[in-house]
Design a protein around this motif. Structure first.
Motif, PDB file in Angstrom:
ATOM      1  N   VAL A 217       0.861  -1.182   0.000  1.00  0.00           N
ATOM      2  CA  VAL A 217       0.000   0.000   0.000  1.00  0.00           C
ATOM      3  C   VAL A 217       0.899   1.234   0.000  1.00  0.00           C
ATOM      4  O   VAL A 217       2.052   1.179   0.468  1.00  0.00           O
ATOM      5  CB  VAL A 217      -0.951   0.010   1.224  1.00  0.00           C
ATOM      6  CG1 VAL A 217      -0.195   0.309   2.510  1.00  0.00           C
ATOM      7  CG2 VAL A 217      -2.097   1.000   1.029  1.00  0.00           C
ATOM      8  N   PHE A 218       0.367   2.357  -0.530  1.00  0.00           N
ATOM      9  CA  PHE A 218       1.109   3.612  -0.579  1.00  0.00           C
ATOM     10  C   PHE A 218       0.364   4.692   0.199  1.00  0.00           C
ATOM     11  O   PHE A 218      -0.878   4.728   0.209  1.00  0.00           O
ATOM     12  CB  PHE A 218       1.252   4.100  -2.026  1.00  0.00           C
ATOM     13  CG  PHE A 218       2.187   3.286  -2.874  1.00  0.00           C
ATOM     14  CD1 PHE A 218       3.438   3.763  -3.211  1.00  0.00           C
ATOM     15  CD2 PHE A 218       1.797   2.042  -3.357  1.00  0.00           C
ATOM     16  CE1 PHE A 218       4.300   3.019  -4.002  1.00  0.00           C
ATOM     17  CE2 PHE A 218       2.656   1.293  -4.153  1.00  0.00           C
ATOM     18  CZ  PHE A 218       3.910   1.787  -4.481  1.00  0.00           C
ATOM     19  N   LEU A 219       1.131   5.588   0.824  1.00  0.00           N
ATOM     20  CA  LEU A 219       0.601   6.821   1.399  1.00  0.00           C
ATOM     21  C   LEU A 219       1.335   7.957   0.704  1.00  0.00           C
ATOM     22  O   LEU A 219       2.563   8.075   0.825  1.00  0.00           O
ATOM     23  CB  LEU A 219       0.848   6.876   2.913  1.00  0.00           C
ATOM     24  CG  LEU A 219       0.416   8.164   3.612  1.00  0.00           C
ATOM     25  CD1 LEU A 219      -1.106   8.286   3.608  1.00  0.00           C
ATOM     26  CD2 LEU A 219       0.944   8.210   5.045  1.00  0.00           C
ATOM     27  N   ALA A 238      -2.822 -14.947   0.319  1.00  0.00           N
ATOM     28  CA  ALA A 238      -2.714 -14.378   1.667  1.00  0.00           C
ATOM     29  C   ALA A 238      -4.016 -13.752   2.144  1.00  0.00           C
ATOM     30  O   ALA A 238      -4.060 -13.184   3.240  1.00  0.00           O
ATOM     31  CB  ALA A 238      -1.605 -13.322   1.685  1.00  0.00           C
ATOM     32  N   ARG A 239      -5.047 -13.843   1.363  1.00  0.00           N
ATOM     33  CA  ARG A 239      -6.309 -13.235   1.762  1.00  0.00           C
ATOM     34  C   ARG A 239      -6.961 -14.022   2.898  1.00  0.00           C
ATOM     35  O   ARG A 239      -6.871 -15.231   2.946  1.00  0.00           O
ATOM     36  CB  ARG A 239      -7.242 -13.131   0.554  1.00  0.00           C
ATOM     37  CG  ARG A 239      -6.726 -12.120  -0.461  1.00  0.00           C
ATOM     38  CD  ARG A 239      -7.472 -12.117  -1.774  1.00  0.00           C
ATOM     39  NE  ARG A 239      -6.772 -11.281  -2.753  1.00  0.00           N
ATOM     40  CZ  ARG A 239      -7.078 -11.210  -4.039  1.00  0.00           C
ATOM     41  NH1 ARG A 239      -8.081 -11.944  -4.514  1.00  0.00           N
ATOM     42  NH2 ARG A 239      -6.395 -10.431  -4.852  1.00  0.00           N
ATOM     43  N   GLY A 240      -7.584 -13.296   3.801  1.00  0.00           N
ATOM     44  CA  GLY A 240      -8.185 -13.914   4.970  1.00  0.00           C
ATOM     45  C   GLY A 240      -7.277 -13.896   6.187  1.00  0.00           C
ATOM     46  O   GLY A 240      -7.679 -14.310   7.273  1.00  0.00           O
ATOM     47  N   LEU A 241      -6.048 -13.381   6.032  1.00  0.00           N
ATOM     48  CA  LEU A 241      -5.104 -13.314   7.144  1.00  0.00           C
ATOM     49  C   LEU A 241      -5.079 -11.937   7.805  1.00  0.00           C
ATOM     50  O   LEU A 241      -4.295 -11.712   8.724  1.00  0.00           O
ATOM     51  CB  LEU A 241      -3.682 -13.657   6.655  1.00  0.00           C
ATOM     52  CG  LEU A 241      -3.482 -15.033   6.018  1.00  0.00           C
ATOM     53  CD1 LEU A 241      -2.039 -15.192   5.544  1.00  0.00           C
ATOM     54  CD2 LEU A 241      -3.846 -16.139   6.995  1.00  0.00           C
ATOM     55  N   GLY A 242      -5.898 -11.017   7.312  1.00  0.00           N
ATOM     56  CA  GLY A 242      -5.918  -9.674   7.880  1.00  0.00           C
ATOM     57  C   GLY A 242      -4.815  -8.776   7.347  1.00  0.00           C
ATOM     58  O   GLY A 242      -4.547  -7.714   7.913  1.00  0.00           O
ATOM     59  N   VAL A 243      -4.185  -9.164   6.230  1.00  0.00           N
ATOM     60  CA  VAL A 243      -3.077  -8.393   5.677  1.00  0.00           C
ATOM     61  C   VAL A 243      -3.545  -7.034   5.183  1.00  0.00           C
ATOM     62  O   VAL A 243      -2.916  -6.000   5.457  1.00  0.00           O
ATOM     63  CB  VAL A 243      -2.390  -9.167   4.537  1.00  0.00           C
ATOM     64  CG1 VAL A 243      -1.290  -8.317   3.894  1.00  0.00           C
ATOM     65  CG2 VAL A 243      -1.809 -10.470   5.058  1.00  0.00           C
ATOM     66  N   GLY A 244      -4.674  -7.008   4.454  1.00  0.00           N
ATOM     67  CA  GLY A 244      -5.194  -5.746   3.934  1.00  0.00           C
ATOM     68  C   GLY A 244      -5.515  -4.766   5.052  1.00  0.00           C
ATOM     69  O   GLY A 244      -5.189  -3.569   4.968  1.00  0.00           O
ATOM     70  N   ARG A 245      -6.143  -5.257   6.108  1.00  0.00           N
ATOM     71  CA  ARG A 245      -6.481  -4.378   7.232  1.00  0.00           C
ATOM     72  C   ARG A 245      -5.214  -3.850   7.915  1.00  0.00           C
ATOM     73  O   ARG A 245      -5.148  -2.662   8.291  1.00  0.00           O
ATOM     74  CB  ARG A 245      -7.348  -5.141   8.240  1.00  0.00           C
ATOM     75  CG  ARG A 245      -7.753  -4.300   9.461  1.00  0.00           C
ATOM     76  CD  ARG A 245      -8.526  -3.051   9.031  1.00  0.00           C
ATOM     77  NE  ARG A 245      -8.713  -2.132  10.130  1.00  0.00           N
ATOM     78  CZ  ARG A 245      -9.789  -2.123  10.930  1.00  0.00           C
ATOM     79  NH1 ARG A 245     -10.753  -3.015  10.732  1.00  0.00           N
ATOM     80  NH2 ARG A 245      -9.901  -1.242  11.888  1.00  0.00           N
ATOM     81  N   ARG A 246      -4.203  -4.682   8.060  1.00  0.00           N
ATOM     82  CA  ARG A 246      -2.957  -4.226   8.682  1.00  0.00           C
ATOM     83  C   ARG A 246      -2.275  -3.145   7.842  1.00  0.00           C
ATOM     84  O   ARG A 246      -1.744  -2.164   8.381  1.00  0.00           O
ATOM     85  CB  ARG A 246      -2.007  -5.405   8.888  1.00  0.00           C
ATOM     86  CG  ARG A 246      -2.389  -6.326  10.027  1.00  0.00           C
ATOM     87  CD  ARG A 246      -1.375  -7.442  10.207  1.00  0.00           C
ATOM     88  NE  ARG A 246      -0.038  -6.925  10.491  1.00  0.00           N
ATOM     89  CZ  ARG A 246       1.050  -7.683  10.586  1.00  0.00           C
ATOM     90  NH1 ARG A 246       0.949  -8.999  10.411  1.00  0.00           N
ATOM     91  NH2 ARG A 246       2.233  -7.152  10.841  1.00  0.00           N
ATOM     92  N   LEU A 247      -2.297  -3.307   6.522  1.00  0.00           N
ATOM     93  CA  LEU A 247      -1.705  -2.301   5.647  1.00  0.00           C
ATOM     94  C   LEU A 247      -2.464  -0.980   5.739  1.00  0.00           C
ATOM     95  O   LEU A 247      -1.860   0.098   5.808  1.00  0.00           O
ATOM     96  CB  LEU A 247      -1.689  -2.809   4.205  1.00  0.00           C
ATOM     97  CG  LEU A 247      -0.682  -3.927   3.893  1.00  0.00           C
ATOM     98  CD1 LEU A 247      -0.982  -4.554   2.537  1.00  0.00           C
ATOM     99  CD2 LEU A 247       0.755  -3.402   3.935  1.00  0.00           C
ATOM    100  N   VAL A 248      -3.784  -1.053   5.754  1.00  0.00           N
ATOM    101  CA  VAL A 248      -4.596   0.169   5.866  1.00  0.00           C
ATOM    102  C   VAL A 248      -4.390   0.818   7.229  1.00  0.00           C
ATOM    103  O   VAL A 248      -4.266   2.048   7.333  1.00  0.00           O
ATOM    104  CB  VAL A 248      -6.083  -0.159   5.625  1.00  0.00           C
ATOM    105  CG1 VAL A 248      -6.968   1.039   5.986  1.00  0.00           C
ATOM    106  CG2 VAL A 248      -6.300  -0.552   4.164  1.00  0.00           C
ATOM    107  N   ASP A 249      -4.349   0.029   8.292  1.00  0.00           N
ATOM    108  CA  ASP A 249      -4.118   0.581   9.629  1.00  0.00           C
ATOM    109  C   ASP A 249      -2.767   1.283   9.711  1.00  0.00           C
ATOM    110  O   ASP A 249      -2.636   2.339  10.345  1.00  0.00           O
ATOM    111  CB  ASP A 249      -4.181  -0.533  10.678  1.00  0.00           C
ATOM    112  CG  ASP A 249      -5.594  -1.023  10.939  1.00  0.00           C
ATOM    113  OD1 ASP A 249      -6.551  -0.354  10.497  1.00  0.00           O
ATOM    114  OD2 ASP A 249      -5.756  -2.088  11.577  1.00  0.00           O
TER     115      ASP A 249
END
Length: 307
Positions: A217-219, A238-249
């Motif tokens: 992810v980029f900021l 890797a989906r379902g491991l919470g990776v997307g949420r961790r990147l957004v957080d």
């Protein structure tokens, strides 16, 4: 068995033949020692395994109890193995290596390290990294459920941008049928990030597991008070491991720490998994607009989060 699956079975069998030959498993003994591969594995379990009991060692290694018993008897006769009654159950014998057994195990370990080092030494560092990452992936996929799921979120490094462009272009083409126009878009975003990078205001994070990139992810800076979240993606494996949420957080927390007052993003309504992450993180949908891009009719969406 369909043709595709049969071909995959053949691929695995071919790899097994290659690896057993390369790793020396077809040799009569391991590392030119007096021990076969099975005997060396038993010695390893006795030295480092989770259980000191023969029944557990046999189960973990898939060995016939009578076959294991004969090997253990030889180890004891050679002074490598000691056995004593278990305090919790006097019917069981607790196994352990003697001082001589530990010496033999250490020698085997050192020789194995030399053999493996000899195999790896012709490879470049990047090749060794890819090799060990692939091995970890095999272990993760074929091992117990949940094994090897540790995910690291790290800053980007040299070489990541090309990988991010490649994987996102391929994934969106496979999953949504988007054409090369999307690859051009993300290539431009990544190029601008690198060439016009603003330290302390712009960031890129990469999610990595077992040495393999599984998301990013980029900021990026929009203006003094507003930042953009861009190019969130997670590999299907890797989906379902919470990776997307961790990147957004990570993106949200860093935007706040960097002094931004608002975080915005643009996405498309077909990206439902990403939209759910944004909603749970507190983003609010503020605008929608139909457009034709990447070879598809889409609905673009602008989301905002007050920091």
């Amino acid at each position: 068995m369909d043709k595709t699956f049969a071909a995959q079975v053949a691929d695995v069998r071919r790899f097994n033949r290659f690896y057993t030959r390369t790793a020396g498993f077809l040799n009569e003994t391991l590392t030119q020692s007096a021990f076969t591969l099975v005997e060396a594995r038993i010695l390893f379990e006795l030295a480092h395994g989770p259980s000191p009991f023969a029944v557990d060692i046999g189960r973990d290694l898939g060995l016939d109890p009578a076959y294991l018993a004969r090997i253990l008897k030889r180890f004891a006769a050679s002074g490598l193995l000691a056995a004593e009654p278990d305090e919790g159950d006097r019917r069981r014998r607790r196994l352990s290596l003697t001082a001589e057994g530990q010496k033999v195990m250490a020698d085997l370990w050192a020789k194995a390290d030399i053999d493996i080092g000899r195999m790896l030494s012709p490879l470049k560092e990047e090749e060794r990294r890819r090799l060990t990452a692939s091995m970890a992936g095999i272990e993760r996929m074929l091992g117990p459920q949940g094994q090897g799921n540790e995910v690291e979120i790290r800053p980007y490094r040299i070489g990541d941008m090309g990988w991010i462009i490649h994987r996102q272009a391929v994934l969106y083409a496979e999953e949504y049928g988007w054409d090369i126009g999307y690859e051009g878009l993300i290539a431009g975003i990544c190029s601008d990030f690198v060439l016009n990078f603003k330290p302390g205001k712009e960031y890129c994070w990469v999610a990595e597991r077992d040495g393999s990139v599984i998301g990013s992810v980029f900021l990026v800076r929009k203006d003094e008070e507003t930042a953009k979240l861009r190019l969130l993606y997670v590999e299907p494996s890797a989906r379902g491991l919470g990776v997307g949420r961790r990147l957004v957080d990570e993106c949200i927390a860093t935007a706040r720490a960097s002094g931004y007052r608002k975080l915005v993003l643009w996405t498309n309504d077909v990206l439902t998994a990403a939209r759910k992450i944004y909603q749970k993180a507190g983003f609010v949908l503020v605008e929608e607009e139909r457009h034709h891009s990447f070879g598809k009719d889409l609905v673009g969406q602008n989301w905002e989060l007050e920091l």
